[in-house]
Scaffold this motif. Structure first.
Motif, PDB file in Angstrom:
ATOM      1  N   LEU A  30     -60.176-106.328  -6.399  1.00  0.00           N
ATOM      2  CA  LEU A  30     -60.263-107.247  -5.273  1.00  0.00           C
ATOM      3  C   LEU A  30     -59.143-106.907  -4.293  1.00  0.00           C
ATOM      4  O   LEU A  30     -57.957-107.043  -4.622  1.00  0.00           O
ATOM      5  N   ILE A  31     -59.503-106.450  -3.110  1.00  0.00           N
ATOM      6  CA  ILE A  31     -58.534-105.993  -2.115  1.00  0.00           C
ATOM      7  C   ILE A  31     -58.659-106.863  -0.869  1.00  0.00           C
ATOM      8  O   ILE A  31     -59.748-107.014  -0.313  1.00  0.00           O
ATOM      9  N   THR A  32     -57.535-107.429  -0.432  1.00  0.00           N
ATOM     10  CA  THR A  32     -57.498-108.183   0.819  1.00  0.00           C
ATOM     11  C   THR A  32     -56.347-107.652   1.656  1.00  0.00           C
ATOM     12  O   THR A  32     -55.216-107.556   1.170  1.00  0.00           O
ATOM     13  N   PRO A 170     -57.478-118.856   6.980  1.00  0.00           N
ATOM     14  CA  PRO A 170     -57.548-119.519   5.660  1.00  0.00           C
ATOM     15  C   PRO A 170     -57.948-118.575   4.537  1.00  0.00           C
ATOM     16  O   PRO A 170     -57.498-118.739   3.401  1.00  0.00           O
ATOM     17  N   ALA A 171     -58.775-117.570   4.838  1.00  0.00           N
ATOM     18  CA  ALA A 171     -59.206-116.632   3.799  1.00  0.00           C
ATOM     19  C   ALA A 171     -58.035-115.835   3.231  1.00  0.00           C
ATOM     20  O   ALA A 171     -58.040-115.477   2.046  1.00  0.00           O
ATOM     21  N   GLU A 177     -53.860-117.008  -3.424  1.00  0.00           N
ATOM     22  CA  GLU A 177     -53.980-117.888  -4.593  1.00  0.00           C
ATOM     23  C   GLU A 177     -54.640-117.196  -5.771  1.00  0.00           C
ATOM     24  O   GLU A 177     -54.285-117.454  -6.927  1.00  0.00           O
ATOM     25  N   ARG A 178     -55.594-116.299  -5.517  1.00  0.00           N
ATOM     26  CA  ARG A 178     -56.316-115.670  -6.622  1.00  0.00           C
ATOM     27  C   ARG A 178     -55.827-114.252  -6.932  1.00  0.00           C
ATOM     28  O   ARG A 178     -56.364-113.595  -7.824  1.00  0.00           O
ATOM     29  N   ALA A 208     -45.399-120.256  -3.365  1.00  0.00           N
ATOM     30  CA  ALA A 208     -46.129-120.846  -4.491  1.00  0.00           C
ATOM     31  C   ALA A 208     -46.804-119.796  -5.369  1.00  0.00           C
ATOM     32  O   ALA A 208     -47.367-120.138  -6.416  1.00  0.00           O
ATOM     33  N   PHE A 209     -46.737-118.542  -4.967  1.00  0.00           N
ATOM     34  CA  PHE A 209     -47.449-117.478  -5.666  1.00  0.00           C
ATOM     35  C   PHE A 209     -46.799-117.183  -7.014  1.00  0.00           C
ATOM     36  O   PHE A 209     -45.579-117.104  -7.123  1.00  0.00           O
ATOM     37  N   ALA A 210     -47.606-116.993  -8.046  1.00  0.00           N
ATOM     38  CA  ALA A 210     -47.083-116.830  -9.398  1.00  0.00           C
ATOM     39  C   ALA A 210     -46.917-115.375  -9.819  1.00  0.00           C
ATOM     40  O   ALA A 210     -46.374-115.107 -10.886  1.00  0.00           O
TER      41      ALA A 210
END
Length: 322
Positions: A30-32, A170-171, A177-178, A208-210
């Motif tokens: 998954l690449i953004t 927003p995307a 988050e994911r 907030a990123f884990a």
């Protein structure tokens, strides 16, 4: 089983497409990409001024890097050499501008271009509107526009954007988050990397990123922008703009080619000094890997596949304690 790699990458220029190309080649899941929209020069600047759209050039390069339809990607990258109105325009820039007009929005136009190219992943502008870079120099002067950094030739202290508070799509925030790793790609620190990160919502999402937040470090300093900067200076600048989010910094582990070093030094650039002690004192781990290709041309650029594989290894190791 191969670790799943869901990555969000920030940046622009030439560095982000190199990373994206490597992620595509190594089959990241998954690449953004979140791409700076502060460019105001060249073909992008002309389209921005004439049509009032965000600059498409950096986004075009990222779409091409992720494209499954490679022949069409070559067409997107074709640049007109003749004529008056089309001279120096890239075909892809014009197509993105047309799709934005037809679909009613710039983000939608970029999405449509990605569909035509059958990209692996998603490419978004780093903000939902065109941005103007406000550059604060060490001597107290202020200039506006990304191109002014090169023209001014003065050291940069910090940058801001106009309009202030421009939001990230927003995307992009949902993708963070994911994700299991966020990467700041190599590139111009103040005119590419940082502008891609300061859209409203991004600093909070990163806080907030884990997972690990990785800076793929520049190999050389950039005259007029980071002259004299050590690696910890690069990290400090990023932290001052978005907060203490970085967990890892990825650096090249081998000696640099002498012939290219001479050429870069003649242009006022120098290898970025890796001041490991200063880096580790602020809680950032130095990750070393072989990142340059075996054979290089005129530019010292990261090898796409090696860069992507190093990112995968960091993601697999998980986030370090702050």
């Amino acid at each position: 089983m191969r670790d799943r790699l869901a990555v969000v990458a920030f940046g622009g220029g030439t560095g982000l497409p190199v990373l994206l190309c490597g992620l595509r080649q190594t089959n990241a899941d998954l690449i953004t990409a979140a791409v700076t929209v502060a460019d105001d020069g060249g073909s992008s600047g002309r389209l921005r001024q004439e049509l009032g759209i965000a600059p498409p050039g950096d986004l075009r390069n990222c779409l091409v890097a992720l494209a499954g339809r490679r022949r069409l990607a070559e067409v997107f990258n074709y640049r007109f050499e003749g004529g008056a109105e089309l001279r120096d325009h890239s075909v892809g820039n014009v197509i993105i501008a047309a799709l934005a007009d037809m679909s009613g929005g710039f983000c939608e136009g970029v999405e449509q271009a990605g569909w035509f190219l059958r990209i692996k992943g998603s490419v978004y502008p780093a903000a939902t509107e065109s941005l103007t870079l406000v550059v604060h120099h060490d001597d107290g002067s202020v200039t506006r526009g990304e191109s002014t950094v090169r023209e001014a030739g003065r050291a940069v202290r910090r940058v801001a954007i106009e309009p202030a508070g421009a939001a990230a799509p927003p995307a992009v925030l949902r993708a963070i988050e994911r994700a299991n790793v966020v990467v700041l790609s190599p590139g111009s620190l103040f005119t590419s990397t940082i502008p891609a990160l300061i859209g409203a919502g991004v600093p909070d999402a990163l806080a907030a990123f884990a997972g690990p937040v990785v800076y793929a470090a520049n190999i050389m300093t950039q005259p007029g922008e980071t002259a004299g900067f050590t690696l910890s200076d690069h990290l400090r600048a990023i932290t001052e703009h978005i907060g203490p989010m970085l967990t890892d910094v990825l650096v090249h582990s081998e000696e640099l080619p002498t012939q290219l070093l001479f050429r870069y030094c003649g242009e006022g650039a120098a290898p970025v000094q890796i001041d490991r002690g200063a880096i580790e004192r602020v809680g950032v781990r130095v990750r070393r890997a072989r990142l340059l290709p075996d054979a290089m041309g005129a530019e010292m650029r990261h090898d796409p596949e090696r860069l992507a594989l190093a990112v995968r290894e960091i993601a697999a190791a998980g986030r370090l304690a702050r």
